[in-house]
Design a protein around this motif. Structure first.
Motif, PDB file in Angstrom:
ATOM      1  N   ASN A   7       0.828  -1.205   0.000  1.00  0.00           N
ATOM      2  CA  ASN A   7       0.000   0.000   0.000  1.00  0.00           C
ATOM      3  C   ASN A   7       0.864   1.258   0.000  1.00  0.00           C
ATOM      4  N   PHE A   8       1.970   1.221   0.766  1.00  0.00           N
ATOM      5  CA  PHE A   8       2.895   2.354   0.785  1.00  0.00           C
ATOM      6  C   PHE A   8       3.463   2.609  -0.608  1.00  0.00           C
ATOM      7  N   VAL A   9       3.915   1.546  -1.269  1.00  0.00           N
ATOM      8  CA  VAL A   9       4.485   1.683  -2.615  1.00  0.00           C
ATOM      9  C   VAL A   9       3.413   2.167  -3.585  1.00  0.00           C
ATOM     10  N   ALA A  10       2.215   1.597  -3.504  1.00  0.00           N
ATOM     11  CA  ALA A  10       1.126   1.968  -4.412  1.00  0.00           C
ATOM     12  C   ALA A  10       0.695   3.423  -4.218  1.00  0.00           C
ATOM     13  N   ALA A  11       0.821   3.937  -2.988  1.00  0.00           N
ATOM     14  CA  ALA A  11       0.412   5.313  -2.693  1.00  0.00           C
ATOM     15  C   ALA A  11       1.388   6.343  -3.259  1.00  0.00           C
ATOM     16  N   CYS A  12       2.587   5.906  -3.580  1.00  0.00           N
ATOM     17  CA  CYS A  12       3.580   6.830  -4.134  1.00  0.00           C
ATOM     18  C   CYS A  12       3.260   7.120  -5.602  1.00  0.00           C
ATOM     19  N   PRO A  13       3.584   8.322  -6.057  1.00  0.00           N
ATOM     20  CA  PRO A  13       3.391   8.608  -7.482  1.00  0.00           C
ATOM     21  C   PRO A  13       4.192   7.608  -8.320  1.00  0.00           C
ATOM     22  N   GLU A  14       3.652   7.239  -9.460  1.00  0.00           N
ATOM     23  CA  GLU A  14       4.288   6.201 -10.277  1.00  0.00           C
ATOM     24  C   GLU A  14       5.775   6.418 -10.535  1.00  0.00           C
ATOM     25  N   PRO A  15       6.206   7.645 -10.843  1.00  0.00           N
ATOM     26  CA  PRO A  15       7.643   7.821 -11.089  1.00  0.00           C
ATOM     27  C   PRO A  15       8.519   7.565  -9.855  1.00  0.00           C
ATOM     28  N   LEU A  16       7.926   7.582  -8.664  1.00  0.00           N
ATOM     29  CA  LEU A  16       8.704   7.382  -7.436  1.00  0.00           C
ATOM     30  C   LEU A  16       8.521   6.001  -6.823  1.00  0.00           C
ATOM     31  N   GLN A  17       7.739   5.146  -7.463  1.00  0.00           N
ATOM     32  CA  GLN A  17       7.510   3.824  -6.892  1.00  0.00           C
ATOM     33  C   GLN A  17       8.791   3.006  -6.806  1.00  0.00           C
ATOM     34  N   TRP A  18       9.691   3.202  -7.727  1.00  0.00           N
ATOM     35  CA  TRP A  18      10.967   2.474  -7.667  1.00  0.00           C
ATOM     36  C   TRP A  18      11.731   2.856  -6.402  1.00  0.00           C
ATOM     37  N   LEU A  19      11.662   4.142  -6.019  1.00  0.00           N
ATOM     38  CA  LEU A  19      12.320   4.596  -4.795  1.00  0.00           C
ATOM     39  C   LEU A  19      11.645   3.994  -3.559  1.00  0.00           C
ATOM     40  N   GLY A  35      11.119  -7.310  -1.340  1.00  0.00           N
ATOM     41  CA  GLY A  35      11.116  -6.041  -2.057  1.00  0.00           C
ATOM     42  C   GLY A  35      10.954  -6.234  -3.551  1.00  0.00           C
ATOM     43  N   SER A  36      11.662  -7.223  -4.113  1.00  0.00           N
ATOM     44  CA  SER A  36      11.539  -7.465  -5.553  1.00  0.00           C
ATOM     45  C   SER A  36      10.144  -7.965  -5.899  1.00  0.00           C
ATOM     46  N   VAL A  37       9.555  -8.779  -5.031  1.00  0.00           N
ATOM     47  CA  VAL A  37       8.188  -9.251  -5.270  1.00  0.00           C
ATOM     48  C   VAL A  37       7.219  -8.070  -5.238  1.00  0.00           C
ATOM     49  N   ILE A  38       7.356  -7.198  -4.249  1.00  0.00           N
ATOM     50  CA  ILE A  38       6.491  -6.020  -4.159  1.00  0.00           C
ATOM     51  C   ILE A  38       6.645  -5.161  -5.406  1.00  0.00           C
ATOM     52  N   GLY A  39       7.884  -4.948  -5.850  1.00  0.00           N
ATOM     53  CA  GLY A  39       8.117  -4.148  -7.047  1.00  0.00           C
ATOM     54  C   GLY A  39       7.445  -4.743  -8.276  1.00  0.00           C
ATOM     55  N   VAL A  40       7.584  -6.036  -8.456  1.00  0.00           N
ATOM     56  CA  VAL A  40       6.972  -6.703  -9.614  1.00  0.00           C
ATOM     57  C   VAL A  40       5.451  -6.643  -9.517  1.00  0.00           C
ATOM     58  N   LEU A  41       4.920  -6.916  -8.317  1.00  0.00           N
ATOM     59  CA  LEU A  41       3.467  -6.880  -8.151  1.00  0.00           C
ATOM     60  C   LEU A  41       2.887  -5.477  -8.328  1.00  0.00           C
ATOM     61  N   MET A  42       3.688  -4.462  -8.058  1.00  0.00           N
ATOM     62  CA  MET A  42       3.224  -3.082  -8.226  1.00  0.00           C
ATOM     63  C   MET A  42       3.300  -2.610  -9.677  1.00  0.00           C
ATOM     64  N   GLY A  43       3.838  -3.483 -10.532  1.00  0.00           N
ATOM     65  CA  GLY A  43       3.857  -3.150 -11.955  1.00  0.00           C
ATOM     66  C   GLY A  43       5.186  -2.650 -12.488  1.00  0.00           C
TER      67      GLY A  43
END
Length: 156
Positions: A7-19, A35-43
């Motif tokens: 949810n934290f990652v998803a709440a970030c603006p798309e350009p900052l989701q990697w951060l 972390g890698s799973v969260i990144g992949v699942l977040m798109g």
């Protein structure tokens, strides 16, 4: 907890989701693998999700190693060492060495704790960093690839 981090990652603006993925990967027990799973699942593209998770976990591990090394150096000035706090890690270190504990240790404890414990036992800081980086990359790639392969299964 993983859902909260997603949810934290998803709440970030798309350009900052990697951060955001790099930040959550710096948390002990989240590490490069979750972390890698969260990144992949977040798109994020799998390569990007894995890379930023590895970088976040790696930077965090370096901070722990360097802190433990500094503390050990201070404590050892004129003092004899005491029995280590992490006896289980110590036995594994004596049996399998830095490489073995680094590669398998993440199944028991976060890389930050494992690496700090290894350095506190007197292991070479450079060798610990080398093997921990390999371990962080390996675990991040394995879980990131599995998440990437599993994504099509989730969308069916």
């Amino acid at each position: 907890m993983i859902e909260s981090l997603q949810n934290f990652v998803a709440a970030c603006p798309e350009p900052l989701q990697w951060l955001a993925v790099a930040l959550v990967s710096a948390i002990p027990f989240v590490e490069s693998y979750f972390g890698s799973v969260i990144g992949v699942l977040m798109g994020l593209p799998p390569a990007v999700g894995i890379l930023v998770a590895v970088l976040g976990n790696g930077i965090s591990m370096l901070l722990f190693v360097n802190s433990a090394h500094a503390v050990r150096s201070k404590v050892r000035q004129g003092k004899e060492g005491k029995k280590p706090k992490y006896e289980k890690i110590r036995r594994a270190f004596d049996k399998f060495g830095i490489a073995g504990v680094s590669l398998v240790g993440q199944t028991m404890l976060p890389s930050q704790i494992t690496s700090a414990a290894l350095v506190s036992f007197g292991a070479s800081k450079q060798k610990v960093i080398f093997w921990q980086v390999i371990s962080i990359i390996l675990w991040g790639v394995i879980f990131g690839v599995l998440a990437g392969l599993g994504m099509p299964l989730l969308t069916k």
